[in-house]
Scaffold this motif. Sequence first.
Motif, short mmCIF file in Angstrom:
data_model
loop_
_atom_site.label_atom_id
_atom_site.label_comp_id
_atom_site.label_asym_id
_atom_site.label_seq_id
_atom_site.Cartn_x
_atom_site.Cartn_y
_atom_site.Cartn_z
N PHE A 1 0.82 -1.21 0.00
CA PHE A 1 0.00 0.00 0.00
C PHE A 1 0.86 1.27 0.00
O PHE A 1 0.41 2.32 -0.43
N LEU B 1 13.13 -2.10 7.01
CA LEU B 1 12.70 -1.76 8.38
C LEU B 1 11.32 -2.33 8.72
O LEU B 1 11.10 -2.78 9.82
N ALA B 2 10.39 -2.28 7.75
CA ALA B 2 9.02 -2.62 8.12
C ALA B 2 8.61 -4.03 7.69
O ALA B 2 7.99 -4.75 8.46
N LEU C 1 -0.15 -6.52 5.39
CA LEU C 1 -1.03 -5.55 4.75
C LEU C 1 -1.24 -4.34 5.65
O LEU C 1 -1.16 -3.19 5.22
N ILE C 2 -1.49 -4.61 6.94
CA ILE C 2 -1.72 -3.51 7.88
C ILE C 2 -0.44 -2.69 8.05
O ILE C 2 -0.48 -1.46 8.10
N THR C 3 0.70 -3.38 8.11
CA THR C 3 1.96 -2.64 8.21
C THR C 3 2.14 -1.74 7.00
O THR C 3 2.56 -0.59 7.13
N ILE D 1 -0.19 -0.42 5.22
CA ILE D 1 -1.09 0.72 5.40
C ILE D 1 -0.48 1.71 6.38
O ILE D 1 -0.52 2.92 6.17
N GLY D 2 0.16 1.16 7.44
CA GLY D 2 0.80 2.03 8.41
C GLY D 2 1.93 2.85 7.77
O GLY D 2 2.04 4.05 8.00
N VAL D 3 2.75 2.19 6.96
CA VAL D 3 3.85 2.90 6.29
C VAL D 3 3.27 3.98 5.37
O VAL D 3 3.77 5.10 5.30
N LEU E 1 0.40 5.58 5.66
CA LEU E 1 -0.06 6.71 6.47
C LEU E 1 1.11 7.53 6.99
O LEU E 1 1.09 8.76 6.99
N LEU E 2 2.18 6.82 7.40
CA LEU E 2 3.36 7.51 7.92
C LEU E 2 3.95 8.45 6.88
O LEU E 2 4.24 9.62 7.16
N TYR F 1 1.43 11.47 6.33
CA TYR F 1 1.39 12.46 7.40
C TYR F 1 2.73 13.17 7.55
O TYR F 1 2.79 14.37 7.80
#
Lengths: 296, 313
Positions: free
Chosen positions: A37, A86-87, A100-102, A104-106, A108-109, A112
Motif C-alpha cells: 500500500f 525496516l518494516a 497488509l496492515i503494516t 497501510i501504516g507505512v 499513512l506515515l 502524514y
Amino acid sequence: MSEFLQQLINGLSLGAIYALIALGYTMVYGVLRFINFAHSDVFMVGSFIGYYLGKIIPENTIWGGLVILLGAMLGCALLGMLIERLAYRRLRGGPTLNVLITAIGVSLLLEYSGQVFFGATPRTFPSVFPSANFSFGSLVISSNQIIVIVVAALLMVALQLIVYRTKIGTAMRAVSLNPKAAQLVGVNNDVVISFTFGLGSALAGAGGILYALNYPSIDPLMGVMPGLKAFVAAVLGGIGNIPGAALGGLLLGTVETFVNGSQWSTYKDAIAFAILIIILLFRPAGLLGKFTVEKV
Amino acid sequence: MPRPHLYLLAALVAAAGLSHFSDRIDPYHLDVLTGIGINIILAVSLNLVNGYTGQFSLGHAGFMSVGAYLAAAVSLFLGPKILGEAGGTALQQGFMFLAALVAGGLGAAFAGLVVGVPSLRLKGDYLALVTLGFGEIIRVIFQNVEFLGGALGLNGIPAYTSIFWVLAFVALAVFVVTCLVNSTYGRGFLATHDDEIASEAVGLNTTRYKIVAFVIGAFFAGTAGGLYGHFKMTITPTGFDFTKSIEIVVMVIMGGMGNTLGVILAAVLLTLLPELLRPIAEYRMILYSLLLIILMLARPQGLFNFKLGKAKS
C-alpha cells in the motif's frame, strides 16, 4: 475522429504513468504475495524529490530534466529498500493480513510526514523539461506527453531486459516461482527482494515526475488515487505479470480519459473500481494472468 | 432471564441513568464519549466480519455512509412532515430518531447484501480490494446525487444523538454480536474463520455465514452512521472515505481479531489517543502511524489479545 485521437493520446500518456506505478505493485506481489500500500506514497515522494531538485537545477533543459528524473528514481529506490528493510522484512512468512496492515501504516506515515515536512498545501511543480506544443491539424500533442510516453516505454523495455536477461532478474523470477527452492539453489532471497523493492520504487519515482509534468500541482496526498488506480491496472492485467501491468495501465488510463471527456465525467473515479470489481468477479487472474486452482 | 439479556438490560438502564446526568458532564467530555461510543459500534460490528468470520472487509465506512445518509434523509425530509412545523415532543422526536436509525441500518444492511453476495466468493487481499472498491463507489455516487447535497453533503441534520442513544446502541451491538457468536448457529462463523474447507466438509454453508456476518455488520455500521450524522449535524461524502475504513480495521486488529472486549478497548484507546496527543497536534498522526507499524512488528496478535500460546493467523 480527431477528438477521438486526441483523447486516445491523452489516455495513453495517463495510462503510461499508471503502468509505471502498476509495475511496482505487480513485482512486489510477484515475489512477496502482498499488496504494498505504501507504493503510492513512494510515488508522491518521487514528485517531491523532483520539486526540490528543480530548485537547484536549471529549468527547461533536457539534461536538467534527466538529472531530476534519475535523482527521483534513485531517491525512491533507496526509500523503497529502506521501507522493506525496516518494516516488511521481519514480517516475512507471517500472516498476510499483518503485512497488509503494516503497509497501510507505512503509507499513512509517509502521507502524514509529508504533510508536516512538505506542507499540506499544493505546490506547483516546475517545468523541468523544455515544453512545446505540436499540432497536426486539430490534433495537439504537448512535448510533455511525448516525454511521458517515450520515457515510460524505455523504462518498461529496460525492466523487461533486467527481468529476462540478467542474473538478478533470473533470481527474481526464481523467488517469485518458489522462494524456498530458490534459496536451495543459492539465491539470496533478502538481496533479491530488496532489489525488487528498489526497482519497483524507482519506477514509481519516475512515474511521480512524469505525472507531475502533466498535472503540475503536487501535495502529500496526491499518490492515493493514482496509486489505487495503478493497483487496479495491475489486477486488470493479471497481478504478478509484468506485461499485464503495462497493458492494464494503458487500458485503464484510456478508459478513464474517455469517461472524463463524456457526460459521465464526475464518475471517473468510480470507473476504475467498477472495472476492478468486474475483473475480480469474472476473471480474478486478470487479462494476461494464468488461472491457478488453489490446492488444499 | 439468561445472563446476556440481564447485561443488556443493565447497560440500557446505565445508559438512561448516565444520560440523566449528562448536563452535569463537561460538553467536551460528552463529545469524546459520543465519539468513542460510535467507534465501538463500528469496531464491534466489523469484528464480526473481520475477526470472528475471518473475512477482510475494507469497506465499512461505505456502509456507515449509507446509514448516515439514509437516516439523515429520513429526519430531514420525512421528519417535518410527520412531526409538523413545531417539531413535536421529545418522545415523538425519540421515536422519529429510532425510526431513522433503523431505516439507516436496514439500508446499510441491504447494501451489505448487494456487495456481499458477489464479492464474498473472493478471499484475503482480493476481498479487501473489492470491498474497498465498493466503498469508494458508494462515496462517488453520494458525491453525484444532487438530492443528497452532492459533494457539499447534507447540512442542518437535527441533533438528535444523545449519550443515551449512543450507549443504547453500543449495548445492542455488543449484545447481538456476543449472543450470535456464542449461539449454536454462531459457531459457524468461527468454523468459517478457522477452516473453510473443513467447515464445508461437515455441511456448513460457509458462503451463507459470510453473508450473514456481512449484513449484520453493515446494519450496525449503518446505525453508527446515523448516530454520527445526527451528532455532527452535517455529513459529507469525503468523511466516509477509505481512511475511515482503515481506522476501524486498525481497531479490530489492535483488539485482537475476534475478541469483543479487546476490540472495545482498542476503540476507546484509538479514539482517545488523537485527543490526548492534541498538544503535539502536528506530529500526532505521524505518531499514530508509527504506533501502528510498531504494533504490527511487536505484537502481531493484537494489543489486547491475552490468549497466550494460541497464535491465530
